[in-house]
Design a protein around this motif. Structure first.
Motif, PDB file in Angstrom:
ATOM      1  N   LYS A  17      51.348  35.019  40.526  1.00 19.43           N
ATOM      2  CA  LYS A  17      50.189  35.773  40.031  1.00 19.43           C
ATOM      3  C   LYS A  17      49.347  36.329  41.173  1.00 19.43           C
ATOM      4  O   LYS A  17      48.984  37.501  41.182  1.00 19.43           O
ATOM      5  N   THR A  18      49.025  35.436  42.121  1.00 20.26           N
ATOM      6  CA  THR A  18      48.142  35.847  43.207  1.00 20.26           C
ATOM      7  C   THR A  18      48.816  36.914  44.071  1.00 20.26           C
ATOM      8  O   THR A  18      48.188  37.902  44.470  1.00 20.26           O
ATOM      9  N   THR A  19      50.105  36.709  44.327  1.00 19.49           N
ATOM     10  CA  THR A  19      50.897  37.708  45.052  1.00 19.49           C
ATOM     11  C   THR A  19      50.789  39.061  44.351  1.00 19.49           C
ATOM     12  O   THR A  19      50.580  40.100  44.987  1.00 19.49           O
TER      13      THR A  19
END
Ligand SMILES: Nc1ncnc2c1ncn2[C@@H]1O[C@H](COP(=O)(O)OP(=O)(O)OP(=O)(O)O)[C@@H](O)[C@H]1O
Ligand SMILES: [Mg+2]
Lengths: 266, 234
Positions: A17-19
């Protein structure tokens, strides 16, 4: 301006998600859009690290909602792309420091000053997840071609539907075409068959992602990376462009079939 | 405060609290409930809460708001009991339990016949049941959509799925622990039969793998044996 508010969530942790938020932020800003990324993972912040902005944090999102600073003061401007901002999470607080209504208020304020608000949701389906989806106009569920991750994605989609959030779209991350061919990995078709929502992107497994994360230069900045290209394509699709799905391995037939299944052309 | 306590009753259960709300306007009841909770916040904090809503009709948005507001007070809502089918369905959509508490709480056990006659209407679910959804119903259940892995249907009657069954189904389930009310006449139909688990009355099926499970199937019980036949309209 009236920003589109997009949340990426997954149920299962560690799926990317953060990527994805960091790269979509970069890619949208690279297209001249004004973008604010919000790290919704209070207590486990890391969007700032992936974006390479951790040394510039003064105020965080909890400071904003608790009135210790103005919204603008918590927005860190990305030096690479002046139209890209990050509102970091608080590292020393927990999810209860924020409520769904805080997020609604914050996003309402952001709506007038940018084109996109991208919210990075924490894993799980608890408070932090609820906070992250509260203000979303559009939710993207991100998963890996892995049975447990897909099962969690299905659960999250069910919750979003029950909360009348509309049907989310799907990013399938870390697809390894070689393993799919050997039937060692679920294929994009298998995943879509179960989840039955619109596909907005398929991102290949790419070692450059880890290197980029450690350097704080989101993978979308890497012109040679296949994963980076996949995220740039997703950004284009978010902006309404019809971009063909990447050929993960000269298999036009497969991708055409997927495109048909999800009602997208190309 | 006296009026509040009339409209809101709180009981301890073995595994949490049961709060019963009297009749009244929903907004007011909710305010009273939160007033009580805030007044005794340490008592409620961390509690597992079951709510009996009487015949109050709640929509998904209202119930999920209630659940969120409770969770902001560190109270987890796990079950909603109601006489309103609408409210029961809402609770099921949100993945909350809807039955368990009532059976445990009733001081006078219900007569068997009450259960049989009441609530025999079929539950109609025009959507896919995704992982984490648990549907319990006194009668038949009809699903227009898939039943995904991780979803669960427990019906006292039959289960008909106009879609793929890949989750778990228990048809002819007994509402009573002693098994006195098993419904061996119940059956399960699906356009594609790949259940994680399939049970009719007290028999648990192991699905044969391979060709003979393709296509629409109907599974029923005959002399305690599973009978698998093609499902087609007659
Ligand atoms: N396409 C990809 N190819 C290779 N590695 C990837 C890819 N996407 C993500 N990763 C790696 O997966 C790991 C988890 O990624 P990330 O932190 O973005 O996940 P997350 O969903 O935000 O996790 P959390 O739920 O803990 O917040 C990281 O090490 C990242 O580098
Ligand atoms: Mg993360």
């Amino acid at each position: 301006m009236s920003a589109q508010i997009v949340t990426i969530t997954s149920g299962k942790g560690g799926v990317g998600k953060t990527t994805a938020i960091a790269s979509l932020g970069i890619a949208l800003a690279g297209r001249g859009q004004r973008v604010v990324c919000i790290d919704g993972d209070i207590g486990l912040r890391n969007l700032d690290v992936i974006m390479g902005l951790e040394n510039r944090i003064v105020y965080d999102i909890v400071d904003v909602v608790e009135g210790r600073c103005r919204l603008r003061q918590a927005m860190i401007r990305d030096k690479r792309l002046p139209e890209l901002f990050l509102i970091p999470a608080a590292q020393t607080r927990d999810k209860t420091a924020l409520s769904p209504s805080d997020m609604m208020r914050l996003c309402d304020e952001l709506r007038d000053i940018c084109d996109w608000v991208l919210i990075d949701s924490p894993a799980g389906i608890e408070r932090g997840f609820k906070n992250s989806i509260a203000a979303a106009d559009q939710v993207i569920v991100l998963t890996n071609p892995e049975i447990s991750a897909v099962r969690d994605a299905d659960r999250v989609i069910g919750i979003l539907e029950a909360e009348e959030k509309g049907s989310p779209s799907l990013i399938l991350n870390r697809v390894n075409q070689e393993m799919v061919n050997k039937q060692e990995m679920l294929s994009p078709e298998d995943v879509l068959d179960l989840l039955a929502i619109d596909l907005i992107g398929v991102v290949p497994e790419d070692q450059a992602v880890l290197v980029a994360a450690n350097r704080g230069t989101p993978i979308a900045l890497d012109k040679d990376s296949r994963a980076g290209q996949a995220f740039r394509n997703i950004a284009a699709r978010l902006m309404g462009e019809e971009v063909p799905f990447m050929d993960l391995e000269n298999q036009g037939g497969l991708w055409n079939r997927i495109s048909k299944m999800t009602g997208r052309r190309g | 405060m006296n009026t509040n306590t009339d409209l809101i009753q709180i009981k301890g259960l073995r595994d949490g609290l049961l709060v019963t709300l009297g009749a009244g306007e929903w907004g007011e009841l909710q305010n009273m409930l939160f007033a009580q909770i805030d007044e005794r916040s340490s008592f409620f904090q961390g509690a597992r809460l079951a709510l009996d809503l009487g015949d109050q009709n709640l929509r998904v948005a209202e119930m999920s708001k209630l659940r969120d507001e409770l969770s902001e007070r560190d109270i987890s809502l796990w079950a909603v009991v109601s006489d309103s089918p609408k409210t029961v369905q809402t609770a099921q959509l949100l993945g909350l339990a809807t039955r368990i508490s009532k059976h445990r709480i009733d001081s006078s056990p219900r007569k068997i016949n009450d259960d049989v006659d009441s609530d025999q209407a079929a539950l109609w679910l025009p959507r896919t049941l995704r992982s984490g959804t648990r549907i319990e119903h006194h009668g038949h259940v009809i699903v227009m959509g898939d039943v995904n892995p991780g979803a669960e249907i427990i019906a006292e009657g039959s289960v008909i799925i106009w879609g793929r069954l890949r989750g778990s189904v228990h048809a002819g389930a007994t509402p009573r622990r002693d098994g006195s009310q098993q419904n061996e006449a119940a059956f399960v139909c699906a356009l594609e039969m790949k259940p994680t688990r399939l049970q009719i009355a007290s028999e648990i099926a192991t699905m044969p793998k391979g060709k003979n499970v393709k296509g629409p199937l109907k599974i029923s019980l005959k002399d305690n044996q599973f009978l698998i036949e093609p499902w087609h309209e007659k």
